[in-house]
Enzyme design. Structure first.
Site, short mmCIF file in Angstrom:
data_model
loop_
_atom_site.label_atom_id
_atom_site.label_comp_id
_atom_site.label_asym_id
_atom_site.label_seq_id
_atom_site.Cartn_x
_atom_site.Cartn_y
_atom_site.Cartn_z
N TYR A 187 0.84 -1.20 0.00
CA TYR A 187 0.00 0.00 0.00
C TYR A 187 0.88 1.25 0.00
O TYR A 187 2.01 1.23 0.45
CB TYR A 187 -1.00 0.00 1.16
CG TYR A 187 -0.44 -0.06 2.55
CD1 TYR A 187 0.02 1.08 3.20
CD2 TYR A 187 -0.42 -1.25 3.26
CE1 TYR A 187 0.51 1.03 4.48
CE2 TYR A 187 0.05 -1.32 4.56
CZ TYR A 187 0.52 -0.18 5.17
OH TYR A 187 1.00 -0.23 6.45
N CYS A 188 0.34 2.33 -0.55
CA CYS A 188 1.06 3.59 -0.73
C CYS A 188 2.42 3.36 -1.38
O CYS A 188 3.47 3.75 -0.86
CB CYS A 188 1.23 4.30 0.61
SG CYS A 188 1.74 6.05 0.45
#
Length: 289
Positions: A146-147
């Site tokens: 994620y990110c």
């Protein structure tokens, strides 16, 4: 730029709020914003360390996904405080095991380097800190985390930290989330559930494809209790304290930093200024409803 010498950290103030009383997550972003203004006016650079027990930080692009309002309602039902940040990057969950590190520095003098060099400061800070525990940290995008970004920090290919930047006219904030304790996969699963709702009706590639087995924490990679001989029964708090102490020791290399208490002196932003800035940022970066 000689990152190894940490010349840029000379005179830096450390503001450790990882043990502070729980406040709206927006207060921490507002504090960063205000400190950045003051650093731009000539005040000393700051390393701000903080955490929040249950928040979910959306990137600006996340907030525009078709299903974002429904996804935010789901997060709130699950007890998460949502916020949209002004810096780059995508969704990040926060809890007691995640430490946020903000390096707040002027855009002049020894700090005046290129955009990517600003990220490199944070990379070198965390690399050197973890080297003291025998952990080899590398950077580069970890696909499926994620990110995701070019400056993902990972150990053995498992991401534990992401880095973003925000610039004002005369100063900048280089911020990192560091998964110190807890489960990387559990956090990734939460982000994936958010996108499962927020991404309904979106185009392919509008949000990260988060998968299991790509995100970790320092605890899961063997982060030790450190020089203080902390008892494992202290849980996340003990690991966070160990990590914060290690960051301060790294920044102090060659030139001691000034450590501030959780209750900061009067020259730092007061409660009313923080509340006002929090509201301004909320208007500028609204939560999708």
């Amino acid at each position: 730029m000689n990152n190894g010498s940490f010349e840029w950290a000379k005179g830096m103030i450390v503001l450790d709020r990882t043990q502070a009383e729980i406040a709206p997550v927006g207060d921490s972003f507002a504090r960063d914003e205000l400190l950045c203004q003051r650093v731009g006016e000539g005040r000393p650079p700051v390393c701000h360390l903080w955490r929040h027990p249950r928040a979910f930080v959306l990137g600006a692009k996340d907030s525009r996904l078709p299903g974002a309002p429904e996804a935010v309602r789901w997060l709130e039902r699950e007890g998460y405080e949502p916020i949209v940040r002004g810096s780059g990057g995508a969704a990040v969950p926060l809890d007691d095991g995640v430490v946020n590190v903000s390096l707040i520095m002027p855009l002049s003098g020894t700090y005046a380097y290129g955009f990517r060099d600003d990220f490199t400061r944070m990379v070198e800070l965390i690399k050197r800190t973890m080297a003291g525990y025998g952990l080899v940290v590398r950077h580069g995008e970890v696909e499926g985390s994620y990110c995701p970004g070019d400056y993902d920090l990972h150990i053995d290919g498992f991401k534990f930290c992401g880095i973003a930047q925000r610039r004002q006219v005369k100063a900048m904030i280089v911020s990192a989330f560091v998964n110190v304790a807890g489960s990387g996969d559990a956090r990734a699963a939460l982000v994936r559930r958010f996108y499962d709702v927020a991404g309904i009706g979106a185009e392919a590639g509008d949000y990260p494809d988060v998968i299991a087995g790509r995100t970790t924490s320092l605890e899961e990679r063997g982060f030790a209790w450190g020089e203080g001989g902390l008892d494992a029964s202290e849980g996340s708090d003990g690991l966070v304290s160990s990590f914060v102490g290690a960051i301060v020791r790294t920044l102090s290399y060659g030139d001691p930093v000034t450590a501030l208490a959780v209750s900061p002196p009067h020259e730092l932003p007061d409660a009313s200024a923080i509340a006002e800035m929090r509201e301004r940022l909320a208007i500028r970066y609204p939560i999708p409803r």
